[in-house]
Design a protein around this motif. Structure first.
Motif, PDB file in Angstrom:
ATOM      1  N   GLY A  10      54.971  63.118 -10.090  1.00 24.95           N
ATOM      2  CA  GLY A  10      55.135  64.561 -10.173  1.00 24.95           C
ATOM      3  C   GLY A  10      54.012  65.229 -10.944  1.00 24.95           C
ATOM      4  O   GLY A  10      53.538  66.304 -10.570  1.00 24.95           O
ATOM      5  N   ASP A  11      53.569  64.580 -12.034  1.00 20.84           N
ATOM      6  CA  ASP A  11      52.451  65.118 -12.812  1.00 20.84           C
ATOM      7  C   ASP A  11      51.179  65.174 -11.958  1.00 20.84           C
ATOM      8  O   ASP A  11      50.431  66.152 -11.995  1.00 20.84           O
ATOM      9  N   LEU A  12      50.941  64.100 -11.207  1.00 23.79           N
ATOM     10  CA  LEU A  12      49.734  64.031 -10.385  1.00 23.79           C
ATOM     11  C   LEU A  12      49.766  65.061  -9.261  1.00 23.79           C
ATOM     12  O   LEU A  12      48.749  65.679  -8.938  1.00 23.79           O
ATOM     13  N   PHE A  13      50.942  65.253  -8.675  1.00 23.02           N
ATOM     14  CA  PHE A  13      51.061  66.268  -7.628  1.00 23.02           C
ATOM     15  C   PHE A  13      50.825  67.651  -8.206  1.00 23.02           C
ATOM     16  O   PHE A  13      50.125  68.488  -7.603  1.00 23.02           O
ATOM     17  N   SER A  28      42.804  62.518  -9.255  1.00 20.67           N
ATOM     18  CA  SER A  28      44.277  62.540  -9.226  1.00 20.67           C
ATOM     19  C   SER A  28      44.812  61.811  -8.002  1.00 20.67           C
ATOM     20  O   SER A  28      45.813  61.088  -8.075  1.00 20.67           O
ATOM     21  N   TYR A  29      44.140  61.976  -6.857  1.00 26.53           N
ATOM     22  CA  TYR A  29      44.544  61.252  -5.651  1.00 26.53           C
ATOM     23  C   TYR A  29      44.421  59.741  -5.863  1.00 26.53           C
ATOM     24  O   TYR A  29      45.271  58.965  -5.404  1.00 26.53           O
ATOM     25  N   ALA A  30      43.356  59.308  -6.532  1.00 29.90           N
ATOM     26  CA  ALA A  30      43.163  57.881  -6.775  1.00 29.90           C
ATOM     27  C   ALA A  30      44.306  57.304  -7.607  1.00 29.90           C
ATOM     28  O   ALA A  30      44.782  56.184  -7.352  1.00 29.90           O
ATOM     29  N   ARG A  31      44.752  58.056  -8.600  1.00 31.46           N
ATOM     30  CA  ARG A  31      45.855  57.581  -9.442  1.00 31.46           C
ATOM     31  C   ARG A  31      47.166  57.591  -8.656  1.00 31.46           C
ATOM     32  O   ARG A  31      48.022  56.733  -8.865  1.00 31.46           O
ATOM     33  N   MET A  32      47.318  58.538  -7.745  1.00 29.74           N
ATOM     34  CA  MET A  32      48.513  58.553  -6.881  1.00 29.74           C
ATOM     35  C   MET A  32      48.629  57.263  -6.090  1.00 29.74           C
ATOM     36  O   MET A  32      49.722  56.707  -5.924  1.00 29.74           O
ATOM     37  N   ARG A  33      47.503  56.796  -5.561  1.00 27.69           N
ATOM     38  CA  ARG A  33      47.534  55.645  -4.652  1.00 27.69           C
ATOM     39  C   ARG A  33      47.977  54.349  -5.328  1.00 27.69           C
ATOM     40  O   ARG A  33      48.269  53.371  -4.645  1.00 27.69           O
ATOM     41  N   ARG A  34      48.025  54.344  -6.664  1.00 27.54           N
ATOM     42  CA  ARG A  34      48.543  53.162  -7.347  1.00 27.54           C
ATOM     43  C   ARG A  34      50.019  52.938  -6.994  1.00 27.54           C
ATOM     44  O   ARG A  34      50.537  51.841  -7.090  1.00 27.54           O
ATOM     45  N   GLN A  35      50.696  54.037  -6.591  1.00 27.36           N
ATOM     46  CA  GLN A  35      52.072  53.943  -6.078  1.00 27.36           C
ATOM     47  C   GLN A  35      52.088  54.728  -4.764  1.00 27.36           C
ATOM     48  O   GLN A  35      52.386  55.923  -4.753  1.00 27.36           O
ATOM     49  N   PRO A  36      51.755  54.080  -3.648  1.00 23.50           N
ATOM     50  CA  PRO A  36      51.535  54.806  -2.388  1.00 23.50           C
ATOM     51  C   PRO A  36      52.734  55.596  -1.886  1.00 23.50           C
ATOM     52  O   PRO A  36      52.560  56.564  -1.152  1.00 23.50           O
ATOM     53  N   ASP A  41      60.755  64.315  -8.822  1.00 21.83           N
ATOM     54  CA  ASP A  41      61.992  64.709  -9.497  1.00 21.83           C
ATOM     55  C   ASP A  41      62.882  65.599  -8.646  1.00 21.83           C
ATOM     56  O   ASP A  41      64.105  65.623  -8.819  1.00 21.83           O
ATOM     57  N   ASP A  42      62.284  66.341  -7.709  1.00 26.00           N
ATOM     58  CA  ASP A  42      63.084  67.230  -6.868  1.00 26.00           C
ATOM     59  C   ASP A  42      63.694  66.512  -5.670  1.00 26.00           C
ATOM     60  O   ASP A  42      64.328  67.137  -4.809  1.00 26.00           O
ATOM     61  N   GLY A  43      63.501  65.190  -5.584  1.00 30.72           N
ATOM     62  CA  GLY A  43      64.071  64.413  -4.485  1.00 30.72           C
ATOM     63  C   GLY A  43      63.150  64.245  -3.303  1.00 30.72           C
ATOM     64  O   GLY A  43      63.452  63.491  -2.377  1.00 30.72           O
ATOM     65  N   SER A  44      62.014  64.942  -3.309  1.00 31.04           N
ATOM     66  CA  SER A  44      61.044  64.753  -2.230  1.00 31.04           C
ATOM     67  C   SER A  44      60.205  63.512  -2.518  1.00 31.04           C
ATOM     68  O   SER A  44      60.277  62.927  -3.610  1.00 31.04           O
ATOM     69  N   TRP A  45      59.397  63.106  -1.527  1.00 28.70           N
ATOM     70  CA  TRP A  45      58.621  61.876  -1.648  1.00 28.70           C
ATOM     71  C   TRP A  45      57.137  62.165  -1.450  1.00 28.70           C
ATOM     72  O   TRP A  45      56.754  62.932  -0.562  1.00 28.70           O
ATOM     73  N   LEU A  46      56.320  61.544  -2.294  1.00 24.49           N
ATOM     74  CA  LEU A  46      54.876  61.702  -2.254  1.00 24.49           C
ATOM     75  C   LEU A  46      54.285  60.434  -1.644  1.00 24.49           C
ATOM     76  O   LEU A  46      54.484  59.331  -2.158  1.00 24.49           O
ATOM     77  N   VAL A  47      53.558  60.584  -0.527  1.00 21.46           N
ATOM     78  CA  VAL A  47      52.984  59.429   0.175  1.00 21.46           C
ATOM     79  C   VAL A  47      51.465  59.596   0.177  1.00 21.46           C
ATOM     80  O   VAL A  47      50.937  60.569   0.716  1.00 21.46           O
ATOM     81  N   SER A  48      50.769  58.624  -0.434  1.00 26.47           N
ATOM     82  CA  SER A  48      49.324  58.770  -0.640  1.00 26.47           C
ATOM     83  C   SER A  48      48.508  57.613  -0.078  1.00 26.47           C
ATOM     84  O   SER A  48      47.281  57.682  -0.077  1.00 26.47           O
ATOM     85  N   GLY A 316      44.841  59.542   1.308  1.00 28.70           N
ATOM     86  CA  GLY A 316      44.767  58.437   2.258  1.00 28.70           C
ATOM     87  C   GLY A 316      43.366  58.208   2.791  1.00 28.70           C
ATOM     88  O   GLY A 316      42.960  57.071   3.053  1.00 28.70           O
ATOM     89  N   ASN A 317      42.606  59.290   2.925  1.00 27.62           N
ATOM     90  CA  ASN A 317      41.236  59.193   3.437  1.00 27.62           C
ATOM     91  C   ASN A 317      40.295  58.444   2.494  1.00 27.62           C
ATOM     92  O   ASN A 317      39.197  58.054   2.902  1.00 27.62           O
ATOM     93  N   ARG A 318      40.711  58.272   1.241  1.00 26.72           N
ATOM     94  CA  ARG A 318      39.872  57.530   0.282  1.00 26.72           C
ATOM     95  C   ARG A 318      40.572  56.258  -0.205  1.00 26.72           C
ATOM     96  O   ARG A 318      40.328  55.789  -1.321  1.00 26.72           O
TER      97      ARG A 318
END
Length: 408
Positions: A10-13, A28-36, A41-48, A316-318
């Motif tokens: 959530g922080d990264l988003f 920030s995108y690079a750090r997201m990809r550590r958990q693809p 917290d709002d119940g949505s899903w971040l896919v990276s 995803g592109n990186r």
């Protein structure tokens, strides 16, 4: 002794949505990809991750009917980008049948438009060009207005409308009350203009795309008035806004990689793979969204039915598991199956036209500008996080050659 806590998904988003991160969201995108695949917290899903995003773009359980719950646009008034089959397929088929034949064979005309825009700045000595205002914006807006039959004198109308409407693509909670009010006003202005344009074509049809959509030969596939208006608005606004960013982002990359610019100057064929690399390296559309029609197993977890899904295309592109040395701009990168135009059923309808406009623009800039360099780096960026690109891109140069003369 202090310990640092890794930022949450959530922080990264939230970081990539912030204006002060617009110039470089990629750390920030690079750090997201550590958990693809990560739950917010709002119940949505971040896919990276690249493979996870690609899977969801092609999964029929991943629905494009994904408007923000706070957004009150009725389903019947949503564009084909926010529709699922079978209605999506019907609308897309009609648009494709009328759009694609009209853009074939346009390269010469696109070259003439680019030349005309640059000719306004011909100089034997030092000069300055705002690539956004002087080229990246007027080129695609002129083209889409010509295709649709919009009178040239009405083209400036879409500058302010596009800015207000595309800001509405960002999450509602990132927008101020004034912006939300401006969004409603812009929608009303666009609806009023389009209804007038449609009424005129009913009595005076022409050879343009709007007339083709209105008088499609298959009566079973003729759009109803709401579908026609929404589709026309999509083509006018989204169709040119993405190309503005593609040209601006690509020019910025070329100026930061002067060796690539020098190669393009002597090898115009490089423009074809170069545009694909821009779409991977710094895509004009940074993220998209879906919703889960059923439980979806992906990335070692399960996204539950009904969940909203945020697809981080630029992340995803990186992805280093898919692209070698992904943070480097490689103009002739092999096997460049990027996510810059999305994928699956909703792959960008205007991809062919956008590619041609960017290829011709980059080639002309490389050939005609003498000793170009950035005035400000990084440039100021537009507020929109989803359609990300510079607000202005000022380029100084020692001279701008006539169209027939090679740059030196």
């Amino acid at each position: 002794m202090t310990t640092s806590t890794a930022p949450s998904a959530g922080d990264l988003f939230a970081q990539v949505l912030r204006q002060d991160r617009r110039a470089d969201p990629y750390p920030s995108y690079a750090r997201m990809r550590r958990q693809p695949v990560a739950r917010l917290d709002d119940g949505s899903w971040l896919v990276s991750g690249y493979r996870e995003i690609r899977q969801l773009l092609h999964d029929p359980r991943s629905s494009a009917d994904r408007l923000d719950p706070q957004n009150k646009i009725p389903k019947a008034a949503r564009s084909l980008l926010m529709q699922d089959p079978p209605l999506h397929d019907q609308l897309r088929r009609v648009v494709t049948e009328e759009f694609i034949p009209r853009i074939m064979g346009m390269r010469d005309h696109l070259g003439e438009l680019v030349a005309r825009l640059l000719d306004a700045h011909i100089s034997d000595g030092p000069g300055r060009l705002d690539v956004v205002a002087d080229l990246a914006y007027p080129l695609p807006v002129t083209v889409i207005c010509e295709l649709l039959g919009v009178p040239p004198e009405d083209e400036p109308l879409f500058g302010s409308l596009a800015r207000r409407l595309t800001r509405g693509l960002d999450p509602v909670d990132t927008q101020t009350e004034d912006e939300l009010r401006a969004l409603d006003e812009a929608r009303g202005e666009l609806v009023g203009y389009l209804e007038g344009l449609i009424a005129e074509r009913r009595t005076r049809p022409g050879d343009d795309l709007l007339s083709g959509l209105m008088f499609h030969p298959d009566p079973d596939e003729v759009m109803n008035p709401v579908q026609l208006r929404v589709t026309l608005g999509l083509l006018l606004i989204a169709g040119h806004e993405t190309t503005v960013n593609l040209i601006a982002n690509g020019t910025l990359a070329l100026l930061r990689y002067p060796g690539v610019l020098a190669r393009l100057r002597t090898d115009p064929d490089l423009a074809t793979p170069l545009v694909e690399e821009v779409l991977r390296y710094d895509p004009p559309v940074q993220m998209s969204a879906r919703s889960a029609l059923a439980d979806i197993d992906i990335g070692g977890t399960t996204i539950p039915q009904g969940s909203r899904i945020r697809l981080m295309l630029a992340a995803g592109n990186r992805d280093a598991t898919r692209f070698d040395d992904p943070d480097r701009f490689v103009p002739d990168r092999a096997d460049n199956a990027h996510l810059g135009f999305g994928g699956g059923l909703h792959y960008c309808i205007g991809a062919t036209l956008a590619r041609a406009e960017a290829q011709i623009a980059f080639t002309a800039l490389a050939r005609r500008l003498r000793a170009p360099r950035l005035v400000t780096d990084p440039p100021p960026y537009r507020e929109n996080a989803i359609l990300r690109g510079p607000e202005h891109l000022l380029v100084a140069f020692d001279g701008l050659s006539p169209d027939h003369a090679p740059a030196t």
